[in-house]
Scaffold this motif. Structure first.
Motif, PDB file in Angstrom:
ATOM      1  N   GLY A   1      -8.709  -3.940   4.469  1.00  0.00           N
ATOM      2  CA  GLY A   1      -7.282  -4.089   4.737  1.00  0.00           C
ATOM      3  C   GLY A   1      -6.614  -5.076   3.799  1.00  0.00           C
ATOM      4  O   GLY A   1      -5.521  -4.830   3.276  1.00  0.00           O
ATOM      5  N   ALA A   2      -7.271  -6.213   3.570  1.00  0.00           N
ATOM      6  CA  ALA A   2      -6.707  -7.232   2.682  1.00  0.00           C
ATOM      7  C   ALA A   2      -6.718  -6.769   1.225  1.00  0.00           C
ATOM      8  O   ALA A   2      -5.776  -7.020   0.473  1.00  0.00           O
ATOM      9  CB  ALA A   2      -7.472  -8.544   2.827  1.00  0.00           C
ATOM     10  N   ILE A   3      -7.794  -6.082   0.828  1.00  0.00           N
ATOM     11  CA  ILE A   3      -7.922  -5.627  -0.553  1.00  0.00           C
ATOM     12  C   ILE A   3      -6.858  -4.583  -0.891  1.00  0.00           C
ATOM     13  O   ILE A   3      -6.282  -4.586  -1.977  1.00  0.00           O
ATOM     14  CB  ILE A   3      -9.335  -5.070  -0.804  1.00  0.00           C
ATOM     15  N   LEU A   4      -6.568  -3.696   0.055  1.00  0.00           N
ATOM     16  CA  LEU A   4      -5.618  -2.614  -0.192  1.00  0.00           C
ATOM     17  C   LEU A   4      -4.220  -2.912   0.356  1.00  0.00           C
ATOM     18  O   LEU A   4      -3.381  -2.017   0.425  1.00  0.00           O
ATOM     19  CB  LEU A   4      -6.153  -1.310   0.406  1.00  0.00           C
ATOM     20  N   ARG A   5      -3.959  -4.133   0.694  1.00  0.00           N
ATOM     21  CA  ARG A   5      -2.663  -4.503   1.272  1.00  0.00           C
ATOM     22  C   ARG A   5      -1.490  -4.173   0.348  1.00  0.00           C
ATOM     23  O   ARG A   5      -0.404  -3.822   0.794  1.00  0.00           O
ATOM     24  CB  ARG A   5      -2.656  -5.991   1.609  1.00  0.00           C
ATOM     25  N   PHE A   6      -1.712  -4.251  -0.957  1.00  0.00           N
ATOM     26  CA  PHE A   6      -0.631  -3.970  -1.912  1.00  0.00           C
ATOM     27  C   PHE A   6      -0.117  -2.538  -1.784  1.00  0.00           C
ATOM     28  O   PHE A   6       1.009  -2.242  -2.181  1.00  0.00           O
ATOM     29  CB  PHE A   6      -1.081  -4.258  -3.351  1.00  0.00           C
ATOM     30  N   LEU A   7      -0.918  -1.634  -1.207  1.00  0.00           N
ATOM     31  CA  LEU A   7      -0.470  -0.254  -1.013  1.00  0.00           C
ATOM     32  C   LEU A   7       0.577  -0.135   0.092  1.00  0.00           C
ATOM     33  O   LEU A   7       1.430   0.743   0.053  1.00  0.00           O
ATOM     34  CB  LEU A   7      -1.658   0.656  -0.681  1.00  0.00           C
ATOM     35  N   ARG A   8       0.489  -1.006   1.099  1.00  0.00           N
ATOM     36  CA  ARG A   8       1.415  -0.960   2.234  1.00  0.00           C
ATOM     37  C   ARG A   8       2.606  -1.901   2.076  1.00  0.00           C
ATOM     38  O   ARG A   8       3.659  -1.661   2.630  1.00  0.00           O
ATOM     39  CB  ARG A   8       0.672  -1.338   3.530  1.00  0.00           C
ATOM     40  N   ASP A   9       2.416  -2.992   1.363  1.00  0.00           N
ATOM     41  CA  ASP A   9       3.447  -4.024   1.251  1.00  0.00           C
ATOM     42  C   ASP A   9       3.832  -4.192  -0.219  1.00  0.00           C
ATOM     43  O   ASP A   9       3.033  -4.672  -1.023  1.00  0.00           O
ATOM     44  CB  ASP A   9       2.916  -5.339   1.827  1.00  0.00           C
ATOM     45  N   ALA A  10       5.057  -3.800  -0.555  1.00  0.00           N
ATOM     46  CA  ALA A  10       5.504  -3.853  -1.952  1.00  0.00           C
ATOM     47  C   ALA A  10       5.624  -5.280  -2.482  1.00  0.00           C
ATOM     48  O   ALA A  10       5.666  -5.488  -3.691  1.00  0.00           O
ATOM     49  CB  ALA A  10       6.850  -3.141  -2.097  1.00  0.00           C
ATOM     50  N   HIS A  11       5.672  -6.277  -1.607  1.00  0.00           N
ATOM     51  CA  HIS A  11       5.788  -7.668  -2.041  1.00  0.00           C
ATOM     52  C   HIS A  11       4.453  -8.275  -2.470  1.00  0.00           C
ATOM     53  O   HIS A  11       4.419  -9.340  -3.065  1.00  0.00           O
ATOM     54  CB  HIS A  11       6.398  -8.518  -0.927  1.00  0.00           C
ATOM     55  N   VAL A  12       3.359  -7.598  -2.166  1.00  0.00           N
ATOM     56  CA  VAL A  12       2.032  -8.084  -2.535  1.00  0.00           C
ATOM     57  C   VAL A  12       1.695  -7.533  -3.915  1.00  0.00           C
ATOM     58  O   VAL A  12       1.689  -6.323  -4.116  1.00  0.00           O
ATOM     59  CB  VAL A  12       0.980  -7.625  -1.507  1.00  0.00           C
ATOM     60  N   PRO A  13       1.412  -8.411  -4.886  1.00  0.00           N
ATOM     61  CA  PRO A  13       1.086  -7.920  -6.221  1.00  0.00           C
ATOM     62  C   PRO A  13      -0.266  -7.213  -6.247  1.00  0.00           C
ATOM     63  O   PRO A  13      -1.155  -7.503  -5.439  1.00  0.00           O
ATOM     64  CB  PRO A  13       1.051  -9.192  -7.076  1.00  0.00           C
ATOM     65  N   PHE A  14      -0.405  -6.309  -7.188  1.00  0.00           N
ATOM     66  CA  PHE A  14      -1.649  -5.548  -7.345  1.00  0.00           C
ATOM     67  C   PHE A  14      -2.800  -6.460  -7.772  1.00  0.00           C
ATOM     68  O   PHE A  14      -3.947  -6.259  -7.406  1.00  0.00           O
ATOM     69  CB  PHE A  14      -1.449  -4.436  -8.377  1.00  0.00           C
ATOM     70  N   ASP A  15      -2.498  -7.464  -8.565  1.00  0.00           N
ATOM     71  CA  ASP A  15      -3.542  -8.363  -9.059  1.00  0.00           C
ATOM     72  C   ASP A  15      -3.096  -9.812  -8.889  1.00  0.00           C
ATOM     73  O   ASP A  15      -2.010 -10.087  -8.409  1.00  0.00           O
ATOM     74  CB  ASP A  15      -3.862  -8.073 -10.529  1.00  0.00           C
ATOM     75  N   ASN A  16      -3.931 -10.736  -9.294  1.00  0.00           N
ATOM     76  CA  ASN A  16      -3.604 -12.148  -9.178  1.00  0.00           C
ATOM     77  C   ASN A  16      -3.341 -12.782 -10.540  1.00  0.00           C
ATOM     78  O   ASN A  16      -3.570 -13.967 -10.737  1.00  0.00           O
ATOM     79  CB  ASN A  16      -4.720 -12.900  -8.437  1.00  0.00           C
TER      80      ASN A  16
END
Length: 86
Positions: A19-34
């Motif tokens: 869930g945490a790893i793929l969170r960027f798929l559900r939440d546009a505010h989470v960046p794909f990388d760091n």
């Protein structure tokens, strides 16, 4: 007890934190990388390599404060320098 292989540990972490790893798929505010986090600390590492080290812990703290402030301005699309200084 025998330790697990690196690939096995990675597979378990993917399963446990999917869930945490793929969170960027559900939440546009989470960046794909760091990358931004890495970029934020890279400047202090470059300065440390060029000059050997910071002279005092207070100097390191001041440098980190200034870089943090500049990074925040850039992330919010605000000017680093006031327009009347340019």
């Amino acid at each position: 007890m025998k330790s697990k292989s690196k690939s096995s540990n990675l597979g378990h972490r993917f399963r446990d934190y999917k869930g945490a790893i793929l969170r960027f798929l559900r939440d546009a505010h989470v960046p794909f990388d760091n990358n931004q986090a890495e970029l934020d600390i890279r400047m202090s590492k470059v300065k440390e390599k060029i000059f050997g080290t910071f002279r005092t812990p207070a100097g390191l703290e001041k440098f980190a404060d200034i870089r943090s402030f500049i990074s925040t301005l850039l992330k919010q699309n605000l000017p680093v320098f006031p327009y009347n200084l340019l």
